[in-house]
Write an enzyme that holds these catalytic residues in place. Structure first.
Site, PDB file in Angstrom:
ATOM      1  N   ASP A  66      17.635  -1.165 -15.580  1.00 15.48           N
ATOM      2  CA  ASP A  66      18.311  -0.079 -14.163  1.00 15.48           C
ATOM      3  C   ASP A  66      17.166   1.370 -13.741  1.00 15.48           C
ATOM      4  OD1 ASP A  66      19.550   1.255 -12.132  1.00 15.48           O
ATOM      5  OD2 ASP A  66      21.459  -0.098 -12.782  1.00 15.48           O
ATOM      6  N   TYR A 157      16.742   7.038   3.839  1.00 15.47           N
ATOM      7  CA  TYR A 157      15.887   6.230   3.105  1.00 15.47           C
ATOM      8  C   TYR A 157      14.625   6.584   2.862  1.00 15.47           C
ATOM      9  CZ  TYR A 157      12.069   2.242   2.121  1.00 15.47           C
ATOM     10  OH  TYR A 157      11.703   1.390   2.044  1.00 15.47           O
TER      11      TYR A 157
HETATM   12  N1  LIG Z   1       9.360  -4.980   2.238  1.00 17.69           N
HETATM   13  C1  LIG Z   1       8.981  -3.619   3.475  1.00 17.69           C
HETATM   14  O1  LIG Z   1       9.234  -4.483   4.421  1.00 17.69           O
HETATM   15  C2  LIG Z   1       9.091  -2.704   2.680  1.00 17.69           C
HETATM   16  C3  LIG Z   1       8.271  -1.599   3.428  1.00 17.69           C
HETATM   17  C4  LIG Z   1       8.029  -0.272   3.125  1.00 17.69           C
HETATM   18  C5  LIG Z   1       8.039   0.225   1.692  1.00 17.69           C
HETATM   19  N2  LIG Z   1       8.806  -1.097   1.480  1.00 17.69           N
HETATM   20  C6  LIG Z   1       8.357  -1.039  -0.621  1.00 17.69           C
HETATM   21  O2  LIG Z   1       8.279  -1.751  -1.009  1.00 17.69           O
HETATM   22  C7  LIG Z   1       9.214  -1.995  -2.204  1.00 17.69           C
HETATM   23  C8  LIG Z   1       9.277  -3.304  -2.961  1.00 17.69           C
HETATM   24  O3  LIG Z   1      10.375  -3.499  -1.755  1.00 17.69           O
HETATM   25  P1  LIG Z   1      10.443  -5.613  -1.533  1.00 17.69           P
HETATM   26  O4  LIG Z   1       9.916  -5.434   0.160  1.00 17.69           O
HETATM   27  O5  LIG Z   1       9.562  -6.496  -2.484  1.00 17.69           O
HETATM   28  O6  LIG Z   1      11.844  -6.136  -1.758  1.00 17.69           O
HETATM   29  P2  LIG Z   1      12.797  -6.433  -3.041  1.00 17.69           P
HETATM   30  O7  LIG Z   1      12.517  -8.259  -2.665  1.00 17.69           O
HETATM   31  O8  LIG Z   1      13.987  -6.388  -2.622  1.00 17.69           O
HETATM   32  O9  LIG Z   1      11.843  -6.285  -4.196  1.00 17.69           O
HETATM   33  C9  LIG Z   1      12.976  -4.804  -4.889  1.00 17.69           C
HETATM   34  C10 LIG Z   1      12.544  -4.907  -5.759  1.00 17.69           C
HETATM   35  O10 LIG Z   1      12.880  -3.968  -6.948  1.00 17.69           O
HETATM   36  C11 LIG Z   1      14.322  -4.080  -7.721  1.00 17.69           C
HETATM   37  N3  LIG Z   1      15.721  -3.104  -7.677  1.00 17.69           N
HETATM   38  C12 LIG Z   1      16.373  -2.698  -7.590  1.00 17.69           C
HETATM   39  N4  LIG Z   1      17.239  -1.451  -7.537  1.00 17.69           N
HETATM   40  C13 LIG Z   1      16.089  -1.544  -8.691  1.00 17.69           C
HETATM   41  C14 LIG Z   1      16.855  -0.922  -9.773  1.00 17.69           C
HETATM   42  N5  LIG Z   1      17.493   0.455  -9.631  1.00 17.69           N
HETATM   43  N6  LIG Z   1      16.452  -1.072 -11.390  1.00 17.69           N
HETATM   44  C15 LIG Z   1      14.944  -2.133 -11.462  1.00 17.69           C
HETATM   45  N7  LIG Z   1      14.703  -2.885 -10.023  1.00 17.69           N
HETATM   46  C16 LIG Z   1      15.532  -2.615  -8.990  1.00 17.69           C
HETATM   47  C17 LIG Z   1      14.871  -5.528  -6.770  1.00 17.69           C
HETATM   48  O11 LIG Z   1      15.554  -6.393  -8.568  1.00 17.69           O
HETATM   49  P3  LIG Z   1      16.941  -6.559  -8.620  1.00 17.69           P
HETATM   50  O12 LIG Z   1      17.956  -6.760  -8.030  1.00 17.69           O
HETATM   51  O13 LIG Z   1      17.050  -7.603  -9.759  1.00 17.69           O
HETATM   52  O14 LIG Z   1      17.102  -5.384  -9.553  1.00 17.69           O
HETATM   53  C18 LIG Z   1      13.979  -6.656  -6.174  1.00 17.69           C
HETATM   54  O15 LIG Z   1      13.663  -7.074  -7.371  1.00 17.69           O
HETATM   55  C19 LIG Z   1      10.066  -1.037  -2.654  1.00 17.69           C
HETATM   56  O16 LIG Z   1      10.294   0.523  -3.144  1.00 17.69           O
HETATM   57  C20 LIG Z   1      10.925  -0.860  -0.919  1.00 17.69           C
HETATM   58  O17 LIG Z   1      11.211   0.729  -0.964  1.00 17.69           O
HETATM   59  C21 LIG Z   1       9.570  -2.747   1.328  1.00 17.69           C
END
Ligand SMILES: NC(=O)c1ccc[n+]([C@@H]2O[C@H](COP(=O)([O-])OP(=O)(O)OC[C@H]3O[C@@H](n4cnc5c(N)ncnc54)[C@H](OP(=O)(O)O)[C@@H]3O)[C@@H](O)[C@H]2O)c1
Length: 254
Positions: A66, A157
Site C-alpha cells: 500500500d 485530485y
Molecule cells: N484513467 C485516466 O483517465 C487517468 C487520467 C489521468 C491520470 N491518470 C492516472 O493514471 C494512473 C493509473 O490509473 P489508471 O487510470 O490506470 O487506473 P486504475 O486502473 O484504477 O489503476 C490504478 C492502480 O493503482 C493501484 N493503487 C491504488 N491505490 C493504491 C495504493 N494505496 N497502493 C498501491 N497501489 C494502489 C490500484 O490497485 P489496487 O487497488 O490493487 O491497489 C490500481 O491498480 C493514476 O495515477 C491516475 O491518477 C489516469
C-alpha cells in the site's frame, strides 16, 4: 517502440494490476525488462502477470503493498531491492480518484490522495535512490493533465497531481545528472479508475461525456497509448530528457 530498448533493465511499477500500470508492465517485460509489480490487491497483480506471454512471465514479481502507508512502502523498498538486486527504473503510477465539489468533498480523501500521489512516490524515490543513482536510472511519475488544468469539482485530485508535477521538476534538477525524473500527464484513459470515483453512475457518465467533448481527438485514450511513452522515458531513448511534464491527452486543453 524499440523492442529491446529495456533489455536487462530492472523496474518497479506501482499500480501495476490494472489500467495504465498493467499496460506498462506488459510492454516493459516484452521489451526485455524485469519488474516488481506493486498494488494492494495480489489477485489483480497476478492477473496482470497472466496476460503477459508465457516466455516473459518469470521476469515479473508480484509485491502487494500500500503506497499510501509508510510502513508498507518501506517494506516494499527492501523487497524490491532483494528481488531485483538493483533498480534502473521506477514508475510511480498508483492512483485513486475521488471527485466532488468543495462543499461535498471529504477532507480525508484529500489526505488519502496526497499520500498515494505524493508522499508514497517521494518515499519510494528516496528509498530506491542509492540504486537509481548507481544505475543512472529513470523515474517516471504518471500524474494527470488535471495537475495543470483548472478542474472544478475535481480540485482535490488536481491539487495532488499538481504537487507531484512540482516534485518531478524539482527532483529532476536535484538528482541530475545521475537520475532522470519525468512525468507523463494522461488525459482521459479508459481504465477501471472510472468504476470508483465516489460519484453515482449518472455523474460518472456525464463526466465521461464531458471529457470526450473536451478532447480534440474525440475519444478516451487506451492504456497502451500511454504505456508506450512511459517505456520510452525509461529507455535509452529518453537519455537526454529530464524534468519534462509530457501530456499524452488527445490534445485536451480545457
Ligand atoms: N484513467 C485516466 O483517465 C487517468 C487520467 C489521468 C491520470 N491518470 C492516472 O493514471 C494512473 C493509473 O490509473 P489508471 O487510470 O490506470 O487506473 P486504475 O486502473 O484504477 O489503476 C490504478 C492502480 O493503482 C493501484 N493503487 C491504488 N491505490 C493504491 C495504493 N494505496 N497502493 C498501491 N497501489 C494502489 C490500484 O490497485 P489496487 O487497488 O490493487 O491497489 C490500481 O491498480 C493514476 O495515477 C491516475 O491518477 C489516469
Amino acid at each position: 517502440m524499440m523492442v529491446h530498448a529495456l533489455a536487462g533493465k530492472n523496474l518497479v511499477i506501482t499500480g501495476a494490476g490494472t489500467g495504465i500500470g498493467a499496460a506498462v508492465a506488459r510492454l516493459a517485460v516484452e521489451a526485455g525488462a524485469h519488474a516488481v509489480l506493486v498494488g494492494r490487491r495480489a489477485d489483480a497483480l497476478r492477473s496482470c502477470v497472466e496476460q503477459v506471454d508465457r516466455a516473459h512471465r518469470a521476469n515479473l514479481v508480484v509485491c502487494p503493498a500500500d503506497i499510501g502507508d509508510e510502513d508498507s512502502t518501506a517494506e516494499l523498498v527492501d523487497t524490491a531491492l532483494a528481488e531485483l538486486g538493483h533498480v534502473d527504473g521506477l514508475v510511480n503510477n498508483a492512483g485513486i480518484a475521488r471527485f466532488a465539489s468543495l462543499e461535498n468533498a471529504d477532507l480525508a480523501d484529500l489526505a488519502l490522495m496526497f499520500r498515494v500521489h505524493v508522499s508514497g512516490p517521494a518515499q519510494l524515490i528516496r528509498g530506491l535512490l542509492p540504486s537509481l543513482r548507481q544505475q543512472r536510472g529513470s523515474v517516471v511519475n504518471v500524474t494527470s493533465v488535471g495537475g495543470s488544468l483548472a478542474t472544478p469539482n475535481r480540485s482535490f485530485y488536481g491539487a495532488t497531481k499538481a504537487a507531484i508535477n512540482h516534485l518531478t521538476r524539482s527532483l529532476a534538477i536535484e538528482l541530475a545528472p545521475e537520475v532522470r525524473v519525468n512525468a507523463i500527464l494522461p488525459g482521459p484513459v479508459d481504465t477501471p479508475i472510472y468504476d470508483d470515483l465516489g460519484m453515482d453512475q449518472a455523474g460518472t457518465d456525464a463526466l465521461r461525456n464531458q471529457l470526450i467533448s473536451a478532447t480534440p481527438l474525440g475519444r478516451f485514450g487506451t492504456p497502451d497509448e500511454v504505456a508506450a511513452w512511459v517505456c520510452q522515458l525509461l529507455s535509452p531513448a529518453g537519455a537526454w530528457i529530464t524534468g519534462t511534464l509530457l501530456p499524452i491527452d488527445g490534445g485536451r486543453c480545457a
